[in-house]
Design a protein around this motif. Structure first.
Motif, PDB file in Angstrom:
ATOM      1  N   SER A 345       0.847  -1.337   0.131  1.00  0.00           N
ATOM      2  CA  SER A 345      -0.190  -0.051   0.082  1.00  0.00           C
ATOM      3  C   SER A 345       0.979   1.337  -0.055  1.00  0.00           C
ATOM      4  N   LYS A 348       2.570   1.410  -3.458  1.00  0.00           N
ATOM      5  CA  LYS A 348       1.488   1.943  -4.515  1.00  0.00           C
ATOM      6  C   LYS A 348       1.334   3.314  -4.326  1.00  0.00           C
ATOM      7  N   LYS A 349       1.245   4.044  -3.083  1.00  0.00           N
ATOM      8  CA  LYS A 349       0.974   5.403  -3.163  1.00  0.00           C
ATOM      9  C   LYS A 349       2.141   6.197  -3.742  1.00  0.00           C
ATOM     10  N   ARG A 350       3.413   5.932  -3.464  1.00  0.00           N
ATOM     11  CA  ARG A 350       4.368   6.547  -4.005  1.00  0.00           C
ATOM     12  C   ARG A 350       4.732   6.174  -5.394  1.00  0.00           C
TER      13      ARG A 350
END
Length: 352
Positions: A345, A348-350
């Motif tokens: 998670s 994925k954001k980065r």
């Protein structure tokens, strides 16, 4: 990548393969202890080592290769493959869990006082480890072995290499039946011929050739089945193929892996499609934890058997060892799943 209906029979196949791999490796470790240290084990008490003419572990990973190819094509077959998106998804689905497992395993074996890492640390060994290829390359003679390898075994590295081939498989299979034939039979046969060069039935690429055939076959099955389930005809043909493999295994060995993998998919996929028509919470969780479980089960088996040997590992306590190793594999797999999901998670954001 498109959203499609969840296929619950795939969850059942994953769990079946996971348990088969665990049984094979636990049995292999028990046999090793018996041979090296004289641990008293009755042959009748030894767990299964073969399935359908090949090793139980080979049959299980053949099924996993078919499942992997199937799922990738199932989720991408209705559109042109976005290679960038595909690469990001594969990275996020593998490496957060692989790194989590490596860290957890490192501390476990350190606390247990067991040395599983082979050889001193070097730059190239660290690079292979970072990319998850160390277990696969450790199957080969020097300079690739011994390697700085702790979790994952050869299957993970081989699967990563197969993922690199999927964009080509996707393109060829969606374009024509000839493309499907080339990916399932033609290219693996050419690789086998070139690498063997006179040594009949020897694959010097490790398990890459049969793995590629299984993987491509799985993706082709997804093109044909789509959201439909394996039917009774597929199951019947699969059963006949598995029976034939049971008699031919001594002649062809791991070259039968594609047939066994497809056969297991057809037969047990049909069975599980009849058994699971809706979500089962326990099955869904067991399917999600299958990859972390796989990464950690070797460590759990080594820790339980080596710490217990020789006083505990005996005919009467083999079931106890089985339960302990299985429980630890699930427990440590759950830890890896939790940490890896958080890392996934975060990454994925980065990555946007």
């Amino acid at each position: 990548m498109s959203k499609r209906a969840h296929l619950y029979y795939i969850d059942g196949l994953r769990v079946l393969g996971t348990i088969a791999v665990f049984v094979y490796h636990l049995n292999d470790q028990l046999i090793t202890l018996n041979e090296n240290y004289g641990v008293p084990l009755s042959p009748a008490a030894i767990l299964p080592t073969k399935a359908f003419g090949i090793g139980l572990g080979q049959a299980a990973v053949a099924l996993f290769f078919v499942i992997s190819g199937f799922v990738l094509m199932y989720t991408t077959s209705d559109s042109r493959l976005d290679v960038s998106c595909y690469a990001k998804r594969r990275i996020l689905d593998i490496f957060p869990f692989f790194y989590s497992a490596y860290i957890v395993a490192f501390f476990i074996v350190a606390l247990a006082g067991i040395r599983l890492i082979q050889g001193p640390l070097s730059a190239w060994k660290l690079i292979f480890t970072i990319f998850g290829l160390d277990g696969y390359l450790s199957c080969y003679p020097s300079p690739f072995s011994p390697n700085w390898y702790l979790v994952g075994e050869w299957y993970l590295g081989c699967l990563i290499l197969l993922y690199c081939f999927f964009p080509f498989i996707h393109k060829l299979q969606r374009e024509s039946k000839l493309g499907a034939f080339l990916t399932v039979v033609g290219v693996p046969a050419i690789i086998l011929f070139v690498t063997s060069m006179g040594a009949t039935y020897i694959d010097y690429t490790g398990y890459f050739v049969p793995g590629l055939s299984c993987f491509a076959a799985g993706s082709f099955i997804a093109l044909k089945l789509g959201e439909k389930k394996p039917d009774a005809k597929f199951a019947a043909v699969s059963l006949l193929a598995l029976i034939a493999c049971s008699f031919l295994g001594s002649y062809f060995g791991k070259l039968l892996m594609p047939i066994v993998g497809i056969g297991c998919f057809g037969l047990f996929g049909w069975f599980f499609s009849k058994l699971f028509n809706k979500e089962v919470t326990a099955l869904s969780f067991a399917s999600r934890i299958s990859f972390p479980f796989y990464l950690m089960h070797h460590v759990a088996i080594y820790v339980v058997t080596l710490l217990a040997m020789p006083s505990v590992v005996s005919l009467r306590s083999e079931a106890f060892v089985f339960v302990c190793a299985l429980s630890l594999s699930f427990a440590w797999g759950a830890v890896v799943l939790w940490i890896g999901s958080w890392l996934k998670s975060f990454a994925k954001k980065r990555m946007g």
